[in-house]
Design an enzyme around this catalytic site. Structure first.
Site, PDB file in Angstrom:
ATOM      1  N   LYS A  94       4.629  94.295  23.827  1.00 31.69           N
ATOM      2  CA  LYS A  94       5.156  94.875  25.390  1.00 31.69           C
ATOM      3  C   LYS A  94       6.023  93.969  25.680  1.00 31.69           C
ATOM      4  O   LYS A  94       6.311  92.784  25.362  1.00 31.69           O
ATOM      5  CB  LYS A  94       3.594  94.689  26.206  1.00 31.69           C
TER       6      LYS A  94
ATOM      7  N   SER B  35      -0.458  99.633  32.449  1.00 36.02           N
ATOM      8  CA  SER B  35       0.926  99.647  32.131  1.00 36.02           C
ATOM      9  C   SER B  35       1.272  99.406  30.830  1.00 36.02           C
ATOM     10  O   SER B  35       2.534  99.566  30.356  1.00 36.02           O
ATOM     11  CB  SER B  35       1.707  98.473  32.791  1.00 36.02           C
TER      12      SER B  35
ATOM     13  N   SER C 284      -4.616  97.218  32.334  1.00 43.71           N
ATOM     14  CA  SER C 284      -3.355  97.753  31.701  1.00 43.71           C
ATOM     15  C   SER C 284      -3.597  97.831  30.459  1.00 43.71           C
ATOM     16  O   SER C 284      -2.735  98.353  29.548  1.00 43.71           O
ATOM     17  CB  SER C 284      -2.212  96.998  31.982  1.00 43.71           C
TER      18      SER C 284
HETATM   19  N1  GLN Z   1      -2.705  99.321  37.678  1.00 42.67           N
HETATM   20  C1  GLN Z   1      -2.688  98.088  37.960  1.00 42.67           C
HETATM   21  C2  GLN Z   1      -1.453  97.658  38.876  1.00 42.67           C
HETATM   22  O1  GLN Z   1      -0.797  98.370  38.933  1.00 42.67           O
HETATM   23  C3  GLN Z   1      -3.185  97.223  36.792  1.00 42.67           C
HETATM   24  C4  GLN Z   1      -1.988  96.978  36.057  1.00 42.67           C
HETATM   25  C5  GLN Z   1      -1.996  95.962  35.098  1.00 42.67           C
HETATM   26  O2  GLN Z   1      -3.211  95.652  34.492  1.00 42.67           O
HETATM   27  N2  GLN Z   1      -0.965  95.465  34.657  1.00 42.67           N
HETATM   28  O3  GLN Z   1      -1.617  96.575  39.384  1.00 42.67           O
END
Ligand code: GLN
Length: 464
Positions: free
Chosen positions: A55, A133, A157
């Site tokens: 990532k 994400s 995410s």
């Molecule tokens: N969707 C959540 C956020 O936008 C979690 C994202 C994540 O785990 N990085 O904060």
């Protein structure tokens, strides 16, 4: 793992990239690095002839690390993240840096400076989202162009995109995998996670990365890791809890039917299944969206245009700082900056932030009272009759079409925030949680007490 299989994965990357926009950066040297493994006497290494995606918020010194943000466009780190060094030492070749929602903020893979990632389970023209994400990491594994991928999970995410792409997605206990070199979103929640198509690969990669790291102040000590090992037991029959707060009438009927089928299957194999209640789960979404933007806003303050990446032309010309440069953040990151600053203002700090911290402790206490495995960090009294693992759905729906998801989010950002309703509670408590594929584009989550990662990994074989 064979060189032939590894090379054929890498050869498919350009085509997959054109259709699904999986990588922000492709390592053009991957094939030659695979071919040189023999010459480098590396063929006996545990991950020799494997290919991985990383990532783009996990730093690499040979490839840019951008967090899918204009603000870090072209940024080169002077060092590798510890998890990257461990993979390279074990013989993996890194195929590229995977697309993501900017700074990890999002749950669909639609908030990237480099454009959205589409879901390889569907035709490219359908433009179905991958979830985020860690969108590119999930898509790379689902498309079969890598053996495994690293993502990060702050509130879901890894687990949500794993569900949308029918891959395994593991968020280990908070503190298990080093965060050194992982660009922070919300440091009390950020966890490096792993995607794979099978549990054998998942176990192997996890055991290589599961190391104490003195460079990460939140890395679990050797002593604690030893405690976890001595507390873990191998069981023939598991006690499995189904938390009632995670069942929602509004989920697709197929999700409910699959959950019932899996429960029956587990009971047929001699496991005991119980309903359990974690009342504070209802607070998780509010706690998460109070604490995570507050942590994010201080982490993002370092992007002033001087130290890292992008600096706006007008800031360079006028010798000024900050505002023009920081307009390079995408709209969702800007939303979180406003929300985080608001939460940290004096009135709101007392009313919201402190309250959220207290409610987070209450949520941990609720889980502690339901698990058999002790929480060595909270020191709460152990429930000897508690369950070993719990099961829930991961997502509330199937992944949607890109335009529809964008429109829904534009109507109200809460429509997107709600997607993480099943994944956030475990993040707030640091619990090890695995998404196990359960159907086309959906999975279920198995989770356990903090520190109980190996029992959880074993249990996943029973569910699969
Ligand atoms: N969707 C959540 C956020 O936008 C979690 C994202 C994540 O785990 N990085 O904060």
């Amino acid at each position: 793992m064979s060189i032939k299989a590894a090379l054929s994965k890498v050869q498919r990357i350009p085509e997959v990239q054109t259709h699904y926009n999986v990588f922000n950066y492709v390592n053009e040297m991957a094939s030659s690095q695979l071919k040189s493994i023999e010459k480098r006497n590396a063929s006996s290494k545990p991950l020799a002839y494997t290919v991985a995606a990383v990532k783009d918020n996990i730093v690499t010194k040979d490839m840019p690390s951008t967090c899918s943000s204009k603000i870090l466009d072209g940024y080169m780190s002077p060092f590798d993240a510890t998890v990257v060094s461990l993979l390279l030492e074990a013989g993996t070749v890194i195929a590229g840096k995977a697309n993501m929602d900017e700074f990890g903020m999002g749950s669909a893979g639609i908030h990237s400076y480099f454009g959205p990632t589409f879901n390889p389970l569907f035709k490219p023209e359908d433009q179905i989202v991958t979830g985020g994400s860690s969108s590119g990491s999930a898509a790379a594994v689902a498309a079969g162009v890598v053996d495994f991928a690293l993502g990060t999970d702050t509130g879901g995410s890894v687990r949500l995109p794993a569900s949308y792409t029918s891959t395994f997605g593991f968020k280990p206990s908070y503190g298990r995998l080093s965060r050194h070199g992982v660009i922070s979103y919300a440091q009390s929640l950020d966890t490096v996670g792993i995607f794979a198509n099978d549990l054998a690969t998942m176990n192997k990669v996890f055991s290589i990365l599961d190391k104490y790291d003195e460079k990460d102040p939140t890395s679990l000590s050797e002593e604690l890791r030893h405690n976890f090992r001595s507390l873990a037991t191998k069981k023939k029959s598991l006690k499995i809890g189904i938390p009632e707060e995670f069942s929602q009438e509004s989920v697709p009927a197929e999700f409910r039917a699959t959950m019932t089928r899996i429960i029956k299957h587990l009971m047929n194999y001699g496991h005991e299944v119980y309903p359990v209640s974690i009342p504070s789960v209802k607070n998780a979404l509010s706690i998460y969206y109070t604490l995570s933007p507050s942590e994010a806003v201080s982490n993002l303050s370092r992007y002033d245009g001087l130290r890292y990446g992008y600096r706006a032309e007008s800031d360079i010309e006028n010798g000024t700082l900050f505002t023009p440069t920081r307009s390079a953040f995408g709209p969702e990151v800007q939303n979180r900056i406003i929300l985080g600053n608001y939460n940290l203002c004096s009135e709101s700090f007392k009313n919201n932030y402190i309250k959220a911290q207290k409610l987070r402790v209450q949520l941990i206490n609720d889980f502690d009272s339901a698990f058999r495995f002790p929480n060595v960090l909270s020191g709460n009294t152990v429930n000897k009759d508690g369950v070993d693992i719990m099961l829930s759905l991961t997502s509330t729906s199937f992944p949607g079409n890109y335009d529809e998801v964008v429109n829904k989010e534009n109507d109200n950002p809460l429509n997107t925030y709600i997607n993480d309703i099943f994944t956030m509670p475990m993040s707030l408590c640091g619990l090890p949680t695995m998404t196990v594929p359960a159907g086309n584009a959906f999975g279920i989550q198995a989770f356990s007490q903090h520190g109980n990662d190996y029992e959880l990994l074993d249990a996943c074989y029973e569910i699969n």
